[in-house]
Design a protein around this motif. Structure first.
Motif, PDB file in Angstrom:
ATOM      1  N   LYS A 113       0.812  -1.227   0.000  1.00 32.32           N
ATOM      2  CA  LYS A 113       0.000   0.000   0.000  1.00 32.32           C
ATOM      3  C   LYS A 113       0.844   1.275   0.000  1.00 32.32           C
ATOM      4  O   LYS A 113       0.452   2.313   0.531  1.00 32.32           O
ATOM      5  CB  LYS A 113      -0.963   0.026   1.193  1.00 32.32           C
ATOM      6  N   GLY A 114       2.044   1.192  -0.575  1.00 39.02           N
ATOM      7  CA  GLY A 114       2.888   2.376  -0.672  1.00 39.02           C
ATOM      8  C   GLY A 114       3.781   2.548   0.535  1.00 39.02           C
ATOM      9  O   GLY A 114       3.967   1.648   1.355  1.00 39.02           O
ATOM     10  N   ASN A 115       4.348   3.742   0.657  1.00 39.65           N
ATOM     11  CA  ASN A 115       5.278   4.039   1.740  1.00 39.65           C
ATOM     12  C   ASN A 115       4.530   4.391   3.024  1.00 39.65           C
ATOM     13  O   ASN A 115       3.347   4.753   3.003  1.00 39.65           O
ATOM     14  CB  ASN A 115       6.198   5.204   1.358  1.00 39.65           C
ATOM     15  N   ILE A 116       5.247   4.285   4.135  1.00 45.05           N
ATOM     16  CA  ILE A 116       4.659   4.641   5.428  1.00 45.05           C
ATOM     17  C   ILE A 116       4.319   6.128   5.441  1.00 45.05           C
ATOM     18  O   ILE A 116       5.090   6.967   4.998  1.00 45.05           O
ATOM     19  CB  ILE A 116       5.630   4.295   6.569  1.00 45.05           C
ATOM     20  N   ARG A 117       3.138   6.440   5.961  1.00 41.24           N
ATOM     21  CA  ARG A 117       2.694   7.829   6.100  1.00 41.24           C
ATOM     22  C   ARG A 117       2.226   8.059   7.530  1.00 41.24           C
ATOM     23  O   ARG A 117       1.524   7.219   8.107  1.00 41.24           O
ATOM     24  CB  ARG A 117       1.573   8.147   5.101  1.00 41.24           C
ATOM     25  N   VAL A 118       2.585   9.184   8.087  1.00 49.66           N
ATOM     26  CA  VAL A 118       2.283   9.516   9.472  1.00 49.66           C
ATOM     27  C   VAL A 118       1.660  10.908   9.513  1.00 49.66           C
ATOM     28  O   VAL A 118       2.157  11.837   8.869  1.00 49.66           O
ATOM     29  CB  VAL A 118       3.548   9.468  10.351  1.00 49.66           C
ATOM     30  N   LEU A 119       0.573  11.057  10.264  1.00 52.09           N
ATOM     31  CA  LEU A 119      -0.039  12.367  10.483  1.00 52.09           C
ATOM     32  C   LEU A 119       0.591  13.003  11.715  1.00 52.09           C
ATOM     33  O   LEU A 119       0.795  12.336  12.738  1.00 52.09           O
ATOM     34  CB  LEU A 119      -1.551  12.231  10.682  1.00 52.09           C
ATOM     35  N   GLN A 120       0.883  14.298  11.635  1.00 54.75           N
ATOM     36  CA  GLN A 120       1.488  15.015  12.745  1.00 54.75           C
ATOM     37  C   GLN A 120       0.746  16.315  13.001  1.00 54.75           C
ATOM     38  O   GLN A 120       0.243  16.944  12.073  1.00 54.75           O
ATOM     39  CB  GLN A 120       2.965  15.309  12.473  1.00 54.75           C
ATOM     40  N   SER A 121       0.704  16.716  14.268  1.00 56.79           N
ATOM     41  CA  SER A 121       0.039  17.951  14.671  1.00 56.79           C
ATOM     42  C   SER A 121       1.060  19.075  14.780  1.00 56.79           C
ATOM     43  O   SER A 121       2.144  18.891  15.341  1.00 56.79           O
ATOM     44  CB  SER A 121      -0.670  17.764  16.009  1.00 56.79           C
ATOM     45  N   THR A 122       0.710  20.232  14.260  1.00 62.21           N
ATOM     46  CA  THR A 122       1.573  21.404  14.370  1.00 62.21           C
ATOM     47  C   THR A 122       1.500  22.037  15.755  1.00 62.21           C
ATOM     48  O   THR A 122       2.240  22.978  16.036  1.00 62.21           O
ATOM     49  CB  THR A 122       1.181  22.450  13.320  1.00 62.21           C
ATOM     50  N   MET A 123       0.638  21.523  16.621  1.00 63.70           N
ATOM     51  CA  MET A 123       0.521  22.069  17.973  1.00 63.70           C
ATOM     52  C   MET A 123       1.646  21.577  18.881  1.00 63.70           C
ATOM     53  O   MET A 123       2.077  22.298  19.787  1.00 63.70           O
ATOM     54  CB  MET A 123      -0.842  21.695  18.574  1.00 63.70           C
ATOM     55  N   ILE A 124       2.145  20.361  18.655  1.00 68.11           N
ATOM     56  CA  ILE A 124       3.163  19.784  19.530  1.00 68.11           C
ATOM     57  C   ILE A 124       4.530  20.328  19.136  1.00 68.11           C
ATOM     58  O   ILE A 124       4.915  20.271  17.968  1.00 68.11           O
ATOM     59  CB  ILE A 124       3.133  18.253  19.443  1.00 68.11           C
ATOM     60  N   PRO A 125       5.309  20.842  20.096  1.00 68.01           N
ATOM     61  CA  PRO A 125       6.623  21.425  19.774  1.00 68.01           C
ATOM     62  C   PRO A 125       7.604  20.377  19.246  1.00 68.01           C
ATOM     63  O   PRO A 125       7.428  19.162  19.428  1.00 68.01           O
ATOM     64  CB  PRO A 125       7.095  21.985  21.124  1.00 68.01           C
ATOM     65  N   ASP A 126       8.680  20.870  18.598  1.00 64.91           N
ATOM     66  CA  ASP A 126       9.680  19.977  18.004  1.00 64.91           C
ATOM     67  C   ASP A 126      10.503  19.232  19.043  1.00 64.91           C
ATOM     68  O   ASP A 126      11.195  18.275  18.698  1.00 64.91           O
ATOM     69  CB  ASP A 126      10.620  20.787  17.097  1.00 64.91           C
ATOM     70  N   SER A 127      10.465  19.650  20.296  1.00 57.55           N
ATOM     71  CA  SER A 127      11.210  18.942  21.335  1.00 57.55           C
ATOM     72  C   SER A 127      10.579  17.609  21.698  1.00 57.55           C
ATOM     73  O   SER A 127      11.140  16.857  22.497  1.00 57.55           O
ATOM     74  CB  SER A 127      11.321  19.815  22.590  1.00 57.55           C
ATOM     75  N   PHE A 128       9.431  17.320  21.099  1.00 60.56           N
ATOM     76  CA  PHE A 128       8.757  16.043  21.301  1.00 60.56           C
ATOM     77  C   PHE A 128       8.572  15.370  19.941  1.00 60.56           C
ATOM     78  O   PHE A 128       8.255  16.038  18.950  1.00 60.56           O
ATOM     79  CB  PHE A 128       7.386  16.237  21.967  1.00 60.56           C
ATOM     80  N   GLY A 129       8.774  14.059  19.896  1.00 60.13           N
ATOM     81  CA  GLY A 129       8.471  13.292  18.695  1.00 60.13           C
ATOM     82  C   GLY A 129       7.091  12.683  18.824  1.00 60.13           C
ATOM     83  O   GLY A 129       6.696  12.216  19.903  1.00 60.13           O
ATOM     84  N   HIS A 130       6.335  12.656  17.748  1.00 63.71           N
ATOM     85  CA  HIS A 130       4.975  12.126  17.822  1.00 63.71           C
ATOM     86  C   HIS A 130       4.471  11.805  16.425  1.00 63.71           C
ATOM     87  O   HIS A 130       5.101  12.135  15.412  1.00 63.71           O
ATOM     88  CB  HIS A 130       4.047  13.149  18.474  1.00 63.71           C
ATOM     89  N   GLY A 131       3.302  11.199  16.371  1.00 62.88           N
ATOM     90  CA  GLY A 131       2.655  10.936  15.096  1.00 62.88           C
ATOM     91  C   GLY A 131       1.487   9.973  15.260  1.00 62.88           C
ATOM     92  O   GLY A 131       1.288   9.354  16.314  1.00 62.88           O
ATOM     93  N   PHE A 132       0.711   9.861  14.179  1.00 64.57           N
ATOM     94  CA  PHE A 132      -0.393   8.903  14.093  1.00 64.57           C
ATOM     95  C   PHE A 132      -0.186   8.085  12.819  1.00 64.57           C
ATOM     96  O   PHE A 132      -0.099   8.649  11.724  1.00 64.57           O
ATOM     97  CB  PHE A 132      -1.748   9.610  14.060  1.00 64.57           C
TER      98      PHE A 132
END
Length: 537
Positions: A113-132
């Motif tokens: 199904k293609g490459n991995i894709r992750v949704l990220q929120s612009t609310m969380i600062p760059d000092s934290f890693g995150h995703g959906f």
């Protein structure tokens, strides 16, 4: 030929029984692998380097208890191997652990199904890693689990080894090590585990202030929720279904952050991940009463036999009542940020229990505190542009209206992008960036022209004001002159009238009639002349 074929060589008594003439043809397929015992591996050494060869103990790594194996043997008349006559291979593969071999095999499988894709929120600062996570980029081949299923259990057909490979690929993409990945042990309740204390048997949320630990909450219609306090450097994740929402698992997580980690509620940021929307989620009428009590808008059609329920709105209302600032919640009601809360049932690029039934897959919401070291190669800056491109593509997809709640939902027909499309998106972004820069220059020039024009208009306005003042002054002078002229004319008229009055006041002494001043003076002059003559005589 099926997508994958497992050839059992561990229980074949000879090359003839195994069908040696067909093995070389099977070895040419990338989706075929051979199950060998210690003896059979030596016997079929000609397959080394040409096929995927596994020890018989690897079946426990590749198959769960849901799978069953059936062995069929030809009739005795059709047997070409005398050693097999009258015996059926009913024994099952062994239980030896061969995790490393299985992992190496799975790592060679292409992503689906293609490459991995992750949704990220612009609310969380760059000092934290995150995703959906989404469904793309994994190796799970079962339709309802394909492709990036990230949860395994004895009730599902995805084995632990496949899920671990999916988690490994997600970790490499997102920039964290897969080993410290911790998933909540879902209980559909409100229990919260603060890392560092005794771990409960079941819980739906976790809180920590440690670096190097990746917290994850699963979801497949239920909400994976991320919590961040940027000032206190505390993070949390929660799994909130409709039961957990009513029990208040989100506010229980916030309370744990405040009471056990010293956070301030007005500093906490909350991001709600992909979950089922009000458009697709229904409950029985007796189950929706508690949601109506939270807020009437949580149940838009309460008179329906099975009303729709907005668990996201209920979650937001409870968080706001608990002190979380409305602007610190990123969910489907937020329109000025990239969407991270699409409906999992509407969009086939996410797993959904409502849509797929009991054999559904699972995506994750994950979060960790960066320790200040640069992200892993292939995860940081190299992935950021691709993530931005995917986010922008998500926002640009066509919209269609949901009939029950009229929320905008995005179709997912064009979400399966390959690497070429990502590169094309990056190229398009570069072109758009150049166009934006040119547009900015044009806007700056227009701004300078506008400023010059405005200055010129100000000067003209000042001149007009001075001209108006001069005209007003001239009008005042003319008015003053007119008033002076009128005054002089009035004085002359008054003087003339006075003279006329004097003329009318003289009365003839002899006749008694009034005579004008001129005639009076004439008569007086004549009288004086006569008196003069009489005196002379």
């Amino acid at each position: 030929m099926p997508d994958a074929v497992l050839v059992d060589l561990a229980h074949a008594c000879s090359l003839t029984c195994a069908g040696a003439c067909q093995l070389e043809d099977l070895a040419a397929s990338a989706r075929v692998f051979f199950l060998c015992g210690k003896r059979s591996r030596d016997s079929y050494g000609f397959l080394e380097g040409r096929a995927h060869i596994l020890d018989h103990g690897s079946t426990k790594q590749l198959f769960t208890d849901v799978y069953s194996f059936e062995y069929q043997v030809r009739s005795e008349e059709g047997l070409s191997c005398p050693s097999c006559g009258g015996s059926a291979h009913t024994d099952s593969p062994g239980d030896d652990e061969q995790a490393a071999e299985v992992s190496a095999f799975l790592q060679r499988l292409p992503a689906m199904k293609g490459n991995i894709r992750v949704l990220q929120s612009t609310m969380i600062p760059d000092s934290f890693g995150h995703g959906f996570s989404t469904r793309a980029g994994g190796v799970s081949s079962i339709p309802t689990l394909s492709a990036l299923n990230l949860f395994s259990s004895g009730k599902r057909r995805d084995p632990v080894s496949v899920v671990q490979e999916n988690q490994r690929r997600l970790a490499l993409h997102a920039g964290f090590h897969p080993r410290p990945l911790r998933l909540v042990k879902v209980n559909h309740g409100r229990d919260v585990w603060a890392l560092g204390t005794v771990e409960p048997d079941r819980y739906d949320a976790m809180v920590t202030d440690r670096t190097g630990v990746v917290l994850a909450a699963p979801g497949a219609d239920c909400m994976p929720i991320l919590f961040v306090d940027p000032r206190s450097k505390v993070i949390a994740v929660a799994h909130a279904g409709w039961k957990g929402t009513l029990l208040g698992v989100a506010m229980a997580t916030v309370t744990t952050m405040v009471t056990k980690f010293g956070c301030h509620v007005d500093n906490i940021l909350v991001v709600v991940g992909p979950s089922v929307g009000v458009c697709c989620f229904k409950l029985d009428r007796d189950q929706v009463l508690d949601f109506s009590r939270i807020h009437p808008d949580c149940v838009p059609d309460p008179e329906s036999p099975r009303p729709h329920v907005n668990i996201r709105l209920a979650n937001r209302v409870l968080l706001e009542r608990g002190g979380v600032l409305p602007g610190h919640i990123h969910d489907d009601l937020v329109t000025d940020r990239p969407c991270v809360t699409p409906c999992t049932s509407c969009h086939t690029d996410f797993f959904s229990h409502v849509r797929d039934g009991p054999r559904f897959g699972t995506q994750l919401g994950f979060l960790w505190i960066r320790d200040g070291t640069p992200p892993a190669e292939g995860a940081g800056s190299s992935c950021s542009r691709a993530l931005q491109a995917q986010q922008q593509l998500w926002e640009k997809r066509p919209l269609r209206l949901c009939g029950i709640c009229r929320h905008a939902r995005r179709t997912s027909e064009d979400l399966d992008l390959d690497q070429d499309q990502d590169q094309e998106l990056e190229l398009q972004q570069d072109q758009e960036l150049e166009q934006d820069q040119e547009l900015e220059q044009e806007l700056e020039q227009e701004l300078e022209q506008d400023q010059e024009l405005e200055l010129q208009q100000d000067q003209e306005l000042e001149q007009d004001q001075e001209l108006e003042q001069d005209q007003e002054l001239e009008q005042e002078l003319e008015l003053q002159q007119d008033q002076d002229q009128d005054s002089r004319s009035a004085a002359a008229a008054e003087q003339q009238g006075s003279q006329q009055g004097e003329q009318a006041e003289h009365r003839c002494r002899r006749t008694g009639t009034w005579i004008c001043n001129t005639e009076f003076h004439q008569r007086r002059r004549l009288t004086c002349d006569r008196d003069s003559e009489v005196g002379q005589h």
